[in-house]
Design a protein around this motif. Structure first.
Motif, PDB file in Angstrom:
ATOM      1  N   ASN A   1       0.821  -1.226   0.000  1.00 49.67           N
ATOM      2  CA  ASN A   1       0.000   0.000   0.000  1.00 49.67           C
ATOM      3  C   ASN A   1       0.848   1.266   0.000  1.00 49.67           C
ATOM      4  OD1 ASN A   1      -3.077  -0.642   0.190  1.00 49.67           O
ATOM      5  ND2 ASN A   1      -2.038  -2.183   1.476  1.00 49.67           N
ATOM      6  N   SER A   2       2.125   1.088  -0.422  1.00 46.53           N
ATOM      7  CA  SER A   2       2.980   2.265  -0.656  1.00 46.53           C
ATOM      8  C   SER A   2       3.584   2.063  -2.044  1.00 46.53           C
ATOM      9  CB  SER A   2       4.064   2.335   0.430  1.00 46.53           C
ATOM     10  OG  SER A   2       4.724   1.090   0.525  1.00 46.53           O
ATOM     11  N   GLU A   3       4.554   2.836  -2.418  1.00 48.54           N
ATOM     12  CA  GLU A   3       5.166   2.747  -3.760  1.00 48.54           C
ATOM     13  C   GLU A   3       5.745   1.349  -3.955  1.00 48.54           C
ATOM     14  OE1 GLU A   3       4.955   5.641  -5.491  1.00 48.54           O
ATOM     15  OE2 GLU A   3       5.621   4.588  -7.298  1.00 48.54           O
ATOM     16  N   ASN A   4       5.195   0.583  -4.935  1.00 47.90           N
ATOM     17  CA  ASN A   4       5.725  -0.767  -5.165  1.00 47.90           C
ATOM     18  C   ASN A   4       5.444  -1.183  -6.599  1.00 47.90           C
ATOM     19  OD1 ASN A   4       3.258  -2.852  -5.264  1.00 47.90           O
ATOM     20  ND2 ASN A   4       2.721  -1.163  -3.879  1.00 47.90           N
ATOM     21  N   ASP A   5       6.003  -2.331  -7.002  1.00 47.73           N
ATOM     22  CA  ASP A   5       5.899  -2.773  -8.409  1.00 47.73           C
ATOM     23  C   ASP A   5       4.742  -3.727  -8.645  1.00 47.73           C
ATOM     24  OD1 ASP A   5       9.514  -2.991  -8.493  1.00 47.73           O
ATOM     25  OD2 ASP A   5       8.175  -1.319  -9.002  1.00 47.73           O
ATOM     26  N   TYR A   6       3.851  -3.904  -7.628  1.00 52.79           N
ATOM     27  CA  TYR A   6       2.806  -4.931  -7.778  1.00 52.79           C
ATOM     28  C   TYR A   6       1.398  -4.339  -7.826  1.00 52.79           C
ATOM     29  CZ  TYR A   6       6.788  -7.726  -6.291  1.00 52.79           C
ATOM     30  OH  TYR A   6       8.041  -8.288  -6.189  1.00 52.79           O
ATOM     31  N   CYS A   7       1.116  -3.354  -6.942  1.00 54.83           N
ATOM     32  CA  CYS A   7      -0.262  -2.826  -6.860  1.00 54.83           C
ATOM     33  C   CYS A   7      -0.194  -1.307  -6.999  1.00 54.83           C
ATOM     34  CB  CYS A   7      -0.898  -3.135  -5.522  1.00 54.83           C
ATOM     35  SG  CYS A   7      -0.836  -4.838  -5.065  1.00 54.83           S
ATOM     36  N   VAL A   8      -0.750  -0.768  -8.070  1.00 50.74           N
ATOM     37  CA  VAL A   8      -0.638   0.679  -8.268  1.00 50.74           C
ATOM     38  C   VAL A   8      -1.521   1.467  -7.306  1.00 50.74           C
ATOM     39  CG1 VAL A   8       0.136   0.602 -10.664  1.00 50.74           C
ATOM     40  CG2 VAL A   8      -2.305   0.466 -10.174  1.00 50.74           C
ATOM     41  N   ASP A   9      -2.691   0.943  -6.962  1.00 48.79           N
ATOM     42  CA  ASP A   9      -3.595   1.717  -6.094  1.00 48.79           C
ATOM     43  C   ASP A   9      -3.762   1.106  -4.711  1.00 48.79           C
ATOM     44  OD1 ASP A   9      -5.850   2.720  -8.773  1.00 48.79           O
ATOM     45  OD2 ASP A   9      -4.146   3.732  -7.831  1.00 48.79           O
ATOM     46  N   GLY A  10      -2.832   0.204  -4.343  1.00 43.41           N
ATOM     47  CA  GLY A  10      -2.979  -0.423  -3.023  1.00 43.41           C
ATOM     48  C   GLY A  10      -3.947  -1.597  -3.079  1.00 43.41           C
ATOM     49  N   ILE A  11      -4.008  -2.351  -1.958  1.00 39.47           N
ATOM     50  CA  ILE A  11      -4.811  -3.579  -1.929  1.00 39.47           C
ATOM     51  C   ILE A  11      -5.110  -3.943  -0.476  1.00 39.47           C
ATOM     52  CG2 ILE A  11      -2.806  -5.146  -1.846  1.00 39.47           C
ATOM     53  CD1 ILE A  11      -4.350  -6.908  -3.913  1.00 39.47           C
TER      54      ILE A  11
END
Ligand SMILES: N[C@@H](CCC[C@H](N)C(=O)O)C(=O)O
Length: 321
Positions: free
Chosen positions: A188-198
């Motif tokens: 739920n922060s800047e990452n390469d998997y979920c653009v809008d959090g999960i």
């Protein structure tokens, strides 16, 4: 100007509920962040807006504590269902949500004197493009170990239609959520998997028809319960053999719900059944972006709900010790 809000909860997932005919009446994002601030009467997990609908009995919008808008809210929909049904003098209704119009109805009480509603959870998809989530070139993540997340927990990604990552645990230690918090905060922060959090849920199978679920919610953090997460967890637990039951009892830190899981070919019919508790009426003075709580009138409903919590805690202790 004085505005009337209800404080409500489903399984301890707490919201303010506001009914209006004017979808642009207030700055909902700014207001929700203030309402959900724990320094303001303990805060809440979000704001439920009840609005007119051209195609249903009412329309529900869900604003998370951080101001983000969600496509669905299972615990909140039960509270909206009760509000709309009582307002219209009906036991059934249809509620328009961002992705679907959902059927809701009053249900037999899950615990003595606890107002109980059943709500449809839909649409359901395992396609990563509906979350949205990316993982290598996969179109789905189904009961899969993802080394970057955990060497041992098998995860499933599913939208109902808000996005959920469900991990099924092998142990019954429902006291240490450190790993879950670290993974959820990463996703739920800047990452390469979920653009809008999960929303990230860990599931602890307890019996063939019973699970415990803890959820770190997108836009909120750990909550007492997340209705869409518990329903998605009941579905995923059935699909992966962790349980084998059309009606799954789901315990959570805020109480319990029943999740009905029916499947016809590739279609799933999911129903979430649980409390819809109205704890207080709030009068809030709002002048542009300045808010102050004028009066709080507690109902008597929380006292009864506490008895339900005591029952659940005894059950959980017996199942996990
Ligand atoms: N707690 C709700 C879900 C609220 C929205 C969720 N945090 C999201 O952003 O998807 C529920 O009961 O389902």
């Amino acid at each position: 100007m004085i505005y009337a809000f209800l404080k409500v909860h489903g399984s301890g997932n707490t919201f303010y509920l506001y009914n209006t005919n004017d979808e642009n009446e207030l700055d909902w994002v700014h207001l929700t962040k203030w309402l959900c601030d724990k320094n303001n009467e303990g805060g809440a997990d979000g704001l439920l807006l009840v609005l007119p609908s051209k195609t249903a009995d009412a329309k529900m919008r869900v604003i998370n504590a951080d101001g983000s808008e969600a496509s669905m809210c299972g615990n909140g929909l039960r509270c909206v269902a009760r509000y709309v049904c009582e307002k219209l003098g009906k036991t059934h209704a249809n509620i328009e949500t961002m992705k679907a119009t959902l059927h809701v109805k009053e249900e037999a009480q899950i615990f003595e004197s606890i107002p109980t509603y059943a709500v449809e959870i839909s649409p359901v998809s395992f396609d990563l493009s509906t979350l949205p989530m990316v993982y290598k070139n996969q179109t789905e993540i189904k009961h899969q170990i993802i080394e970057e997340f955990s060497p041992s927990i098998k995860f499933t990604a599913v939208s109902v239609p808000n996005p959920h990552l469900i991990g099924i645990l092998e142990d019954r230690n429902i006291s240490d959520f450190t790993h879950q918090e670290q993974l959820a905060q990463f996703l739920n922060s800047e990452n390469d998997y979920c653009v809008d959090g999960i929303n990230v849920s860990y599931v602890y199978p307890l019996k063939n028809d019973t699970i415990f679920v803890r959820t770190f919610e997108r836009g909120v953090g750990f909550t007492n319960a997340c209705g869409t997460a518990m329903t998605a967890s009941a579905l995923v637990s059935n699909l992966n053999g962790a349980v084998d039951a059309e009606v799954v009892t789901v315990y959570n830190p805020g109480g319990f719900v029943k999740c009905e899981v029916k499947q016809q070919n590739d279609d799933f019919q999911l129903t979430l059944i649980g409390n819809a508790t109205f704890t207080a009426e709030y009068e809030i003075d709002i002048k542009q972006l300045d808010y102050s709580i004028i009066e709080i009138k507690e109902t008597k409903e929380q006292e009864q709900y506490e008895k339900c919590i005591n029952f659940v805690n005894k059950e959980l202790t017996a199942l996990t010790s």
